[in-house]
Design an enzyme around this catalytic site. Structure first.
Site, PDB file in Angstrom:
ATOM      1  N   ASN A 165       0.819  -1.229   0.000  1.00 44.24           N
ATOM      2  CA  ASN A 165       0.000   0.000   0.000  1.00 44.24           C
ATOM      3  C   ASN A 165       0.851   1.276   0.000  1.00 44.24           C
ATOM      4  O   ASN A 165       0.447   2.286  -0.572  1.00 44.24           O
ATOM      5  CB  ASN A 165      -0.994  -0.015   1.162  1.00 44.24           C
ATOM      6  CG  ASN A 165      -0.331  -0.104   2.510  1.00 44.24           C
ATOM      7  OD1 ASN A 165       0.786  -0.615   2.637  1.00 44.24           O
ATOM      8  ND2 ASN A 165      -0.994   0.381   3.531  1.00 44.24           N
ATOM      9  N   GLU A 191       4.765  -8.682  -3.459  1.00 47.84           N
ATOM     10  CA  GLU A 191       4.693  -9.322  -4.778  1.00 47.84           C
ATOM     11  C   GLU A 191       4.080  -8.400  -5.829  1.00 47.84           C
ATOM     12  O   GLU A 191       4.442  -8.468  -7.004  1.00 47.84           O
ATOM     13  CB  GLU A 191       3.832 -10.589  -4.711  1.00 47.84           C
ATOM     14  CG  GLU A 191       4.438 -11.743  -3.940  1.00 47.84           C
ATOM     15  CD  GLU A 191       4.229 -11.677  -2.429  1.00 47.84           C
ATOM     16  OE1 GLU A 191       4.004 -10.576  -1.907  1.00 47.84           O
ATOM     17  OE2 GLU A 191       4.323 -12.726  -1.785  1.00 47.84           O
ATOM     18  N   GLY A 241       2.427  -5.234   7.378  1.00 52.98           N
ATOM     19  CA  GLY A 241       1.465  -6.026   6.619  1.00 52.98           C
ATOM     20  C   GLY A 241       0.345  -6.515   7.515  1.00 52.98           C
ATOM     21  O   GLY A 241       0.002  -5.855   8.509  1.00 52.98           O
ATOM     22  N   THR A 245       0.160 -12.564   8.778  1.00 53.72           N
ATOM     23  CA  THR A 245       1.539 -12.725   8.310  1.00 53.72           C
ATOM     24  C   THR A 245       2.517 -12.228   9.372  1.00 53.72           C
ATOM     25  O   THR A 245       3.572 -12.833   9.573  1.00 53.72           O
ATOM     26  CB  THR A 245       1.763 -11.986   6.979  1.00 53.72           C
ATOM     27  OG1 THR A 245       0.717 -12.338   6.083  1.00 53.72           O
ATOM     28  CG2 THR A 245       3.091 -12.349   6.355  1.00 53.72           C
ATOM     29  N   GLY A 246       2.155 -11.156  10.074  1.00 54.92           N
ATOM     30  CA  GLY A 246       3.026 -10.632  11.130  1.00 54.92           C
ATOM     31  C   GLY A 246       3.273 -11.673  12.218  1.00 54.92           C
ATOM     32  O   GLY A 246       4.404 -11.854  12.688  1.00 54.92           O
ATOM     33  N   GLU A 263       4.214  -3.691  12.219  1.00 53.13           N
ATOM     34  CA  GLU A 263       3.234  -2.639  11.914  1.00 53.13           C
ATOM     35  C   GLU A 263       2.097  -3.320  11.162  1.00 53.13           C
ATOM     36  O   GLU A 263       2.243  -3.656   9.994  1.00 53.13           O
ATOM     37  CB  GLU A 263       3.942  -1.565  11.075  1.00 53.13           C
ATOM     38  CG  GLU A 263       3.388  -0.190  11.295  1.00 53.13           C
ATOM     39  CD  GLU A 263       2.163   0.064  10.474  1.00 53.13           C
ATOM     40  OE1 GLU A 263       1.069  -0.340  10.923  1.00 53.13           O
ATOM     41  OE2 GLU A 263       2.296   0.628   9.396  1.00 53.13           O
ATOM     42  N   CYS A 297      -3.069   1.473   6.672  1.00 49.60           N
ATOM     43  CA  CYS A 297      -3.205   0.824   7.971  1.00 49.60           C
ATOM     44  C   CYS A 297      -3.889   1.757   8.962  1.00 49.60           C
ATOM     45  O   CYS A 297      -4.660   1.326   9.799  1.00 49.60           O
ATOM     46  CB  CYS A 297      -1.833   0.405   8.482  1.00 49.60           C
ATOM     47  SG  CYS A 297      -0.612   1.704   8.371  1.00 49.60           S
ATOM     48  N   GLU A 397     -10.703  -5.464   9.767  1.00 50.85           N
ATOM     49  CA  GLU A 397     -10.029  -4.498   8.886  1.00 50.85           C
ATOM     50  C   GLU A 397     -10.401  -4.838   7.436  1.00 50.85           C
ATOM     51  O   GLU A 397     -10.045  -5.900   6.927  1.00 50.85           O
ATOM     52  CB  GLU A 397      -8.514  -4.576   9.075  1.00 50.85           C
ATOM     53  CG  GLU A 397      -7.800  -3.489   8.284  1.00 50.85           C
ATOM     54  CD  GLU A 397      -6.286  -3.553   8.398  1.00 50.85           C
ATOM     55  OE1 GLU A 397      -5.725  -4.658   8.387  1.00 50.85           O
ATOM     56  OE2 GLU A 397      -5.670  -2.472   8.470  1.00 50.85           O
ATOM     57  N   GLU A 474       8.109   3.417  14.253  1.00 47.79           N
ATOM     58  CA  GLU A 474       8.913   3.902  13.128  1.00 47.79           C
ATOM     59  C   GLU A 474       8.729   5.409  13.052  1.00 47.79           C
ATOM     60  O   GLU A 474       7.853   5.977  13.692  1.00 47.79           O
ATOM     61  CB  GLU A 474       8.445   3.234  11.827  1.00 47.79           C
ATOM     62  CG  GLU A 474       8.702   1.738  11.824  1.00 47.79           C
ATOM     63  CD  GLU A 474       8.498   1.138  10.453  1.00 47.79           C
ATOM     64  OE1 GLU A 474       7.353   0.750  10.170  1.00 47.79           O
ATOM     65  OE2 GLU A 474       9.471   1.088   9.664  1.00 47.79           O
TER      66      GLU A 474
HETATM   67  P1  NAD Z   1       0.742  -9.678   3.789  1.00 47.54           P
HETATM   68  O1  NAD Z   1       0.849  -9.414   5.225  1.00 47.54           O
HETATM   69  O2  NAD Z   1       0.546 -11.083   3.363  1.00 47.54           O
HETATM   70  O3  NAD Z   1       2.042  -9.116   3.007  1.00 47.54           O
HETATM   71  C1  NAD Z   1       2.913  -8.139   3.517  1.00 47.54           C
HETATM   72  C2  NAD Z   1       4.338  -8.517   3.153  1.00 47.54           C
HETATM   73  O4  NAD Z   1       4.685  -9.741   3.808  1.00 47.54           O
HETATM   74  C3  NAD Z   1       4.576  -8.766   1.669  1.00 47.54           C
HETATM   75  O5  NAD Z   1       5.854  -8.266   1.301  1.00 47.54           O
HETATM   76  C4  NAD Z   1       4.572 -10.269   1.569  1.00 47.54           C
HETATM   77  O6  NAD Z   1       5.301 -10.764   0.473  1.00 47.54           O
HETATM   78  C5  NAD Z   1       5.250 -10.650   2.870  1.00 47.54           C
HETATM   79  N1  NAD Z   1       4.977 -12.010   3.312  1.00 47.54           N
HETATM   80  C6  NAD Z   1       3.890 -12.771   3.071  1.00 47.54           C
HETATM   81  N2  NAD Z   1       4.011 -13.980   3.653  1.00 47.54           N
HETATM   82  C7  NAD Z   1       5.211 -13.997   4.279  1.00 47.54           C
HETATM   83  C8  NAD Z   1       5.902 -14.956   5.067  1.00 47.54           C
HETATM   84  N3  NAD Z   1       5.381 -16.158   5.323  1.00 47.54           N
HETATM   85  N4  NAD Z   1       7.111 -14.625   5.564  1.00 47.54           N
HETATM   86  C9  NAD Z   1       7.643 -13.415   5.333  1.00 47.54           C
HETATM   87  N5  NAD Z   1       7.047 -12.469   4.582  1.00 47.54           N
HETATM   88  C10 NAD Z   1       5.827 -12.745   4.067  1.00 47.54           C
HETATM   89  O7  NAD Z   1      -0.361  -8.756   3.264  1.00 47.54           O
HETATM   90  P2  NAD Z   1      -1.321  -8.963   2.009  1.00 47.54           P
HETATM   91  O8  NAD Z   1      -1.746 -10.380   1.823  1.00 47.54           O
HETATM   92  O9  NAD Z   1      -0.705  -8.311   0.873  1.00 47.54           O
HETATM   93  O10 NAD Z   1      -2.610  -8.159   2.526  1.00 47.54           O
HETATM   94  C11 NAD Z   1      -3.516  -8.737   3.406  1.00 47.54           C
HETATM   95  C12 NAD Z   1      -3.967  -7.789   4.459  1.00 47.54           C
HETATM   96  O11 NAD Z   1      -2.831  -7.149   5.052  1.00 47.54           O
HETATM   97  C13 NAD Z   1      -4.801  -6.632   3.971  1.00 47.54           C
HETATM   98  O12 NAD Z   1      -6.149  -6.986   3.867  1.00 47.54           O
HETATM   99  C14 NAD Z   1      -4.547  -5.616   5.041  1.00 47.54           C
HETATM  100  O13 NAD Z   1      -5.449  -5.782   6.097  1.00 47.54           O
HETATM  101  C15 NAD Z   1      -3.192  -5.900   5.548  1.00 47.54           C
HETATM  102  N6  NAD Z   1      -2.164  -4.958   5.124  1.00 47.54           N
HETATM  103  C16 NAD Z   1      -1.765  -4.041   6.041  1.00 47.54           C
HETATM  104  C17 NAD Z   1      -0.788  -3.130   5.703  1.00 47.54           C
HETATM  105  C18 NAD Z   1      -0.308  -2.111   6.665  1.00 47.54           C
HETATM  106  O14 NAD Z   1       0.144  -1.056   6.278  1.00 47.54           O
HETATM  107  N7  NAD Z   1      -0.333  -2.402   7.956  1.00 47.54           N
HETATM  108  C19 NAD Z   1      -0.234  -3.144   4.431  1.00 47.54           C
HETATM  109  C20 NAD Z   1      -0.644  -4.113   3.513  1.00 47.54           C
HETATM  110  C21 NAD Z   1      -1.624  -5.032   3.884  1.00 47.54           C
END
Ligand code: NAD
Length: 495
Positions: A165, A191, A241, A245-246, A263, A297, A397, A474
């Protein structure tokens, strides 16, 4: 070429020249891999380029390069780091047009938003250039027999997992303080938004950042992202993210006791009391939720309105939202595209479920396309009114242009509603009563609170979440903490 030329050229040809197709490791681009992935322009739902799908071996090479470069950089004079980071800001400004156009194509946002992100990225390097030579410790008084002081040392190699984003500014807000503190960097962009991080890494090199200090590997999160999280040479991992995933990344990094900044998004409230100006509240709520198509976010995705304001504020907001123009970001519409087909589907599923529950949808509620081309991944600006505290549209969210509205009568009720989700990133209070503003600001469980202007703030302030919005900060001076270790040194003065 001006930004207008770059935009016109892409809009007529569907192409953009000179994009990297390898990773950036050790100060240069690697040759493109055989395994590639297409990158889509979200506003056309068409691929415009390909990038390399990295392997664990690519990530390994990048971490090795970063580890090698970290030693000299940690010993570099702080004034030298300061000089180079200032150069980075200058080079970003010189390349702002190209970066902004790329950011639009990668992310789907409007050109004006992308230009703002590039400016704030340059400004982050200026800000942390100013910090590089001021990372002092403190002397501690333990009485006449001891001399004691602290020093701040760089943590070493840092990993950065970047979301889609804000690809440019999230890269900058982690990389700039890491370099200022004397650390090296391995970054993995999302990606769907691989290109700005690659180009920024090349620009850092052009500005004098030594080879190997900043490396970028593109590819899948489950693949190269997981390798970055798992590698014991990474001493600090900065992740932005989703919560899911976090948590996964935190578990992967735990065996190495890697330091983490998480974050993770939010469901941030804008609370408007009965004495607030309805026009100002509606304007604040409009920008809070429809900026970047709600894919922020810290978006103000919940509007918590005193009952006396409900009808007037919602009438203004609904009128503005229903007249809002979506379109290709390079044409600078009011609102850009949703980043991916996958994410558009998630937003639609949330809103469809709300419809099935009989939600009061005042405007929007469905997917749409660019009216000029009939293409692209767009969602109508949507307002859902009169929601109960436990409704999924209030709790989950959605991460799109969907505003959930709740009503209240008393100050206690407003605070309870505002704090009533598992998130705690951002909150805003609208009132003319300063005492009430301060009382409520203290009562809100969130990393930041603004009063009477939702987006009031700046990169000089720390930014981060409470509860499931994550931990660590941050931006601001606090943004340096993740990249430094404090060491206490004590000397006996005995003869
Ligand atoms: P995501 O959390 O899957 O991706 C964020 C990053 O993590 C990407 O670079 C991705 O390649 C990486 N990632 C994915 N799986 C991983 C793993 N197993 N190990 C290490 N890195 C990994 O986010 P998404 O699927 O693109 O979006 C899903 C949801 O995330 C959205 O609906 C939204 O709620 C949230 N989101 C939040 C923010 C934010 O600013 N906090 C930003 C993007 C998405």
């Amino acid at each position: 070429m001006t930004v207008q030329d770059l935009a016109a050229n892409y809009l007529s040809t569907g192409r953009i020249d000179g994009l990297p197709d390898g990773h950036f490791i050790g100060g240069r681009f690697t040759s493109a891999s055989d395994r590639k992935m297409e990158s889509f322009d979200p506003a056309r739902a068409e691929a415009f380029a390909e990038f390399s799908l990295g392997t664990e071996a690519d990530m390994d090479t990048a971490i090795e390069a970063a580890e090698k470069a970290a030693k000299d950089w940690a010993r570099a004079l702080p004034s030298e780091r300061c000089r180079i980071l200032n150069n980075v800001a200058r080079v970003f400004h010189e390349n702002a047009d190209r970066l902004a156009v790329l950011e639009v194509l990668d992310s789907g946002k409007t050109l004006a938003e992308a230009q703002g992100d590039v400016q704030s990225s340059a400004r982050l390097f200026e800000y942390y250039a100013g910090a590089a030579d001021k990372l002092d410790g403190r002397s501690v008084n333990l009485g006449p027999d001891l001399t004691a002081f602290t020093v701040r040392e760089p943590v070493g190699v840092t990993g950065h997992i970047i979301p889609w984003n804000y690809p440019t500014s999230t890269f900058a807000r982690g990389v700039a303080p890491a370099l200022a503190a004397g650390c090296s960097v391995v970054a993995k962009p999302a990606e769907t938004t691989p290109f700005t991080a690659l180009v920024m890494a090349e620009l850092l090199s052009e500005a004098g950042v030594p080879d190997g200090l900043v490396n970028v590997v593109t590819g899948l999160g489950s693949d190269v992202g997981a390798k970055l999280a798992r590698d014991p040479r990474i001493k600090q991992l900065t992740f932005t993210g989703s919560v899911t995933t976090g948590v996964n990344v935190a578990q992967t990094a735990a065996p190495n006791v890697t330091r983490l900044t998480l974050e993770l998004g939010g469901k941030s409230p804008l609370v408007a009391f009965e004495d607030a100006d309805p026009e100002k509240v509606a304007d604040g709520a409009y920008w809070a939720i429809f900026s970047n198509s709600g894919q922020i976010c810290s978006a103000g995705s919940r509007l918590i309105l005193h009952k006396s304001l409900r009808d007037e504020v919602l009438a203004i907001l609904t009128e503005r939202a229903s007249n809002l123009k979506v379109g290709h970001g390079l044409k600078n519409p009011d609102m850009g595209a949703i980043n991916s087909d996958l994410h558009l589907g998630r937003i639609k599923a949330h809103v469809d479920a709300a419809k099935a529950r009989g939600a009061n949808i005042l405007t929007g509620g469905d997917v749409t396309t660019d009216p000029d081309t009939g293409k692209g991944w767009f969602f109508q600006p949507t307002i859902i009114a009169d929601l109960r505290a436990n409704d999924p549209a209030v709790q989950d969210e959605i991460f799109g242009p969907v505003l959930s509205v709740q009503n209240f009568e008393t100050e206690d009720e407003a605070v309870e509603l505002a704090n009533g989700t598992e998130f705690g990133l951002m909150a805003s209070v609208y009132t003319r009563d300063t005492g009430r503003a301060m009382r409520v600001a203290h009562a809100l469980d969130s990393g930041q609170v603004s009063v009477n202007d939702y987006w009031a703030g700046g990169l000089e302030l720390p930014f981060g979440g409470n509860k499931k919005s994550g931990y660590g900060r941050e931006k601001g001076w606090e943004g340096l903490d993740a990249y430094t270790k404090v060491k206490a040194i004590t000397i006996s003065n005995a003869s």
